[in-house]
Design a protein around this motif. Structure first.
Motif, PDB file in Angstrom:
ATOM      1  N   UNK A 270       0.661  -1.143   0.092  1.00 44.35           N
ATOM      2  CA  UNK A 270       0.023   0.049  -0.015  1.00 44.35           C
ATOM      3  C   UNK A 270       0.925   1.205   0.080  1.00 44.35           C
ATOM      4  N   UNK A 271       1.940   1.084   0.791  1.00 38.64           N
ATOM      5  CA  UNK A 271       2.911   2.438   0.824  1.00 38.64           C
ATOM      6  C   UNK A 271       3.444   2.582  -0.457  1.00 38.64           C
ATOM      7  N   UNK A 272       3.771   1.565  -1.182  1.00 44.68           N
ATOM      8  CA  UNK A 272       4.458   1.750  -2.495  1.00 44.68           C
ATOM      9  C   UNK A 272       3.324   2.424  -3.459  1.00 44.68           C
ATOM     10  N   UNK A 273       2.202   2.271  -3.442  1.00 41.51           N
ATOM     11  CA  UNK A 273       1.232   2.744  -4.147  1.00 41.51           C
ATOM     12  C   UNK A 273       1.000   4.325  -3.864  1.00 41.51           C
ATOM     13  N   UNK A 274       1.120   4.642  -2.734  1.00 43.59           N
ATOM     14  CA  UNK A 274       1.119   5.958  -2.228  1.00 43.59           C
ATOM     15  C   UNK A 274       2.193   6.821  -2.754  1.00 43.59           C
ATOM     16  N   UNK A 275       3.463   6.179  -2.320  1.00 44.80           N
ATOM     17  CA  UNK A 275       4.670   6.977  -2.823  1.00 44.80           C
ATOM     18  C   UNK A 275       4.785   6.900  -4.232  1.00 44.80           C
ATOM     19  N   UNK A 276       4.103   6.076  -5.060  1.00 44.05           N
ATOM     20  CA  UNK A 276       4.102   6.248  -6.660  1.00 44.05           C
ATOM     21  C   UNK A 276       3.062   7.368  -7.306  1.00 44.05           C
ATOM     22  N   UNK A 277       2.258   8.118  -6.060  1.00 38.59           N
ATOM     23  CA  UNK A 277       1.525   9.127  -6.558  1.00 38.59           C
ATOM     24  C   UNK A 277      -0.065   8.897  -6.198  1.00 38.59           C
ATOM     25  N   UNK A 278      -0.404   8.002  -5.459  1.00 40.53           N
ATOM     26  CA  UNK A 278      -1.692   7.769  -5.286  1.00 40.53           C
ATOM     27  C   UNK A 278      -2.400   8.741  -4.041  1.00 40.53           C
ATOM     28  N   UNK A 279      -3.604   9.077  -4.130  1.00 47.10           N
ATOM     29  CA  UNK A 279      -3.957  10.073  -3.201  1.00 47.10           C
ATOM     30  C   UNK A 279      -4.553   9.578  -1.935  1.00 47.10           C
ATOM     31  N   UNK A 280      -5.259   8.293  -2.291  1.00 41.47           N
ATOM     32  CA  UNK A 280      -6.246   7.816  -1.189  1.00 41.47           C
ATOM     33  C   UNK A 280      -6.371   6.442  -1.256  1.00 41.47           C
ATOM     34  N   UNK A 281      -6.700   5.841  -0.130  1.00 40.75           N
ATOM     35  CA  UNK A 281      -7.059   4.329  -0.088  1.00 40.75           C
ATOM     36  C   UNK A 281      -8.395   4.187   0.097  1.00 40.75           C
ATOM     37  N   UNK A 282      -8.946   3.097  -0.250  1.00 43.82           N
ATOM     38  CA  UNK A 282     -10.324   2.689  -0.244  1.00 43.82           C
ATOM     39  C   UNK A 282     -10.195   0.847  -0.005  1.00 43.82           C
ATOM     40  N   UNK A 283     -10.699   1.022   1.188  1.00 45.34           N
ATOM     41  CA  UNK A 283     -10.760  -0.616   1.665  1.00 45.34           C
ATOM     42  C   UNK A 283     -11.367  -1.717   1.201  1.00 45.34           C
ATOM     43  N   UNK A 284     -11.221  -3.015   1.107  1.00 42.40           N
ATOM     44  CA  UNK A 284     -11.925  -4.014   0.821  1.00 42.40           C
ATOM     45  C   UNK A 284     -12.874  -3.931   2.090  1.00 42.40           C
ATOM     46  N   UNK A 285     -14.087  -4.482   1.953  1.00 44.00           N
ATOM     47  CA  UNK A 285     -15.077  -4.224   2.987  1.00 44.00           C
ATOM     48  C   UNK A 285     -14.684  -5.367   4.138  1.00 44.00           C
ATOM     49  N   UNK A 286     -15.119  -5.058   5.435  1.00 47.73           N
ATOM     50  CA  UNK A 286     -14.755  -5.791   6.494  1.00 47.73           C
ATOM     51  C   UNK A 286     -15.859  -5.527   7.599  1.00 47.73           C
ATOM     52  N   UNK A 287     -15.891  -6.243   8.447  1.00 53.43           N
ATOM     53  CA  UNK A 287     -17.014  -6.221   9.644  1.00 53.43           C
ATOM     54  C   UNK A 287     -16.486  -5.972  11.004  1.00 53.43           C
ATOM     55  N   UNK A 288     -15.061  -5.963  11.157  1.00 53.00           N
ATOM     56  CA  UNK A 288     -14.267  -5.987  12.085  1.00 53.00           C
ATOM     57  C   UNK A 288     -13.390  -4.311  12.382  1.00 53.00           C
ATOM     58  N   UNK A 289     -14.029  -3.479  13.006  1.00 56.21           N
ATOM     59  CA  UNK A 289     -13.457  -2.411  13.186  1.00 56.21           C
ATOM     60  C   UNK A 289     -12.378  -2.326  13.515  1.00 56.21           C
ATOM     61  N   UNK A 290     -11.774  -3.228  14.655  1.00 51.97           N
ATOM     62  CA  UNK A 290     -10.406  -3.095  15.046  1.00 51.97           C
ATOM     63  C   UNK A 290      -9.355  -3.382  14.016  1.00 51.97           C
ATOM     64  N   UNK A 291      -9.802  -4.124  13.090  1.00 56.87           N
ATOM     65  CA  UNK A 291      -8.962  -4.456  12.011  1.00 56.87           C
ATOM     66  C   UNK A 291      -8.178  -3.236  10.962  1.00 56.87           C
ATOM     67  N   UNK A 292      -9.730  -2.307  11.001  1.00 58.19           N
ATOM     68  CA  UNK A 292      -9.257  -0.931  10.226  1.00 58.19           C
ATOM     69  C   UNK A 292      -8.199  -0.183  10.925  1.00 58.19           C
TER      70      UNK A 292
END
Length: 277
Positions: free
Chosen positions: A154-176
């Protein structure tokens, strides 16, 4: 809860009738003043023309729409053509993904291999024209070698020029929360928006989750199994669970929410109404 970014994801319908119906769904969701809609892109570019057409129709209703674009299984020239097409047609946001090959196809040699390669290509040929959204996996990408390796991806995507992340769906807030902590320890502070999946059909949810690596907590799976034959009960319980999840995520400081609408307005609207958004 003002100031939170809301966005909605669609998949391209296969028929003209389906597209007309989707435009009606979009009108219902526009009342929530989303920052943008997004439209998915089939494995290996299998929905290319449908995605382009759907994006054009959605944008015609004066709504910012971000096409998904994946690099696996496609040539560089084809990707450059699509990127230039979107730039020239006025699109200002892209969801840049590695993507998957259609079932039965081997790994495409000689193509861009990862999403950070696609991000770098977009920046190379279009500069800062596009806002770039990329995928994030709080519960780890199913093909990742380790959690730390996934964080580095994920960090490499941001370092390459991405602005934001959108997560895969999940149902465990602690994982986020744990995922954000891990990113911050790596010096990555890009906003990461939780992807939210309404619960509509138990069998479909369990099947899809098993293939994409989204974890369904045991207590939740057990409860859903008890009511799986009662559609009204599933939707009511699902709305309650997803509302509670969103409340917790926003309280944790999530910058907004991205809804996987499954091309329906009702379930997502109920959750947003419950949240007062």
């Amino acid at each position: 809860m003002t100031g939170k970014r809301i966005s909605f994801e669609f998949f391209p319908p296969k028929t003209a009738e389906g597209l007309d119906k989707l435009l009606g769904v979009q009108q219902k969701l526009l009342v929530k003043n989303p920052e943008f809609f997004s439209c998915t892109y089939g494995a290996g570019g299998s929905t290319r023309d449908n995605t382009i057409n759907t994006v054009n129709r959605l944008r015609a209703q004066h709504a910012d729409t971000a096409p998904h674009l994946s690099c696996i299984g496609q040539g560089r020239d084809e990707l450059v053509e699509l990127i230039n097409h979107y730039r020239d047609s006025g699109v200002t946001r892209i969801v840049a993904l590695r993507g998957d090959l259609p079932s039965g196809m081997g790994y495409a040699q000689g193509e861009l291999k990862y999403a950070d390669d696609l991000v770098a290509l977009i920046r190379e040929i279009s500069g800062d024209h596009f806002t770039l959204e990329v995928a994030a996996y709080p519960e780890m990408h199913p093909q990742a070698r380790s959690f730390d390796d996934d964080i580095e991806h994920f960090k490499r995507k941001i370092d390459a020029g991405a602005n934001h992340g959108i997560t895969q769906y999940f149902y465990n807030a602690d994982a986020y929360g744990f995922y954000l902590d891990a990113l911050q320890k790596k010096g990555c502070t890009a906003p990461v928006y939780p992807g939210i999946m309404p619960i509509l059909n138990v069998a479909n949810l369990l099947r899809f989750s098993s293939t994409c690596g989204a974890d369904i907590p045991r207590w939740l799976a057990s409860k859903l199994n008890d009511i799986k034959d009662d559609d009204a009960a599933v939707k009511a319980f699902g709305t309650e669970i997803v509302t509670r999840l969103c409340e917790r995520l926003l309280a944790m400081g999530a910058p907004g929410l991205h809804f996987y609408t499954m091309n329906q307005a009702g379930p997502t609207l109920k959750v947003l109404d419950n949240l007062g958004l």
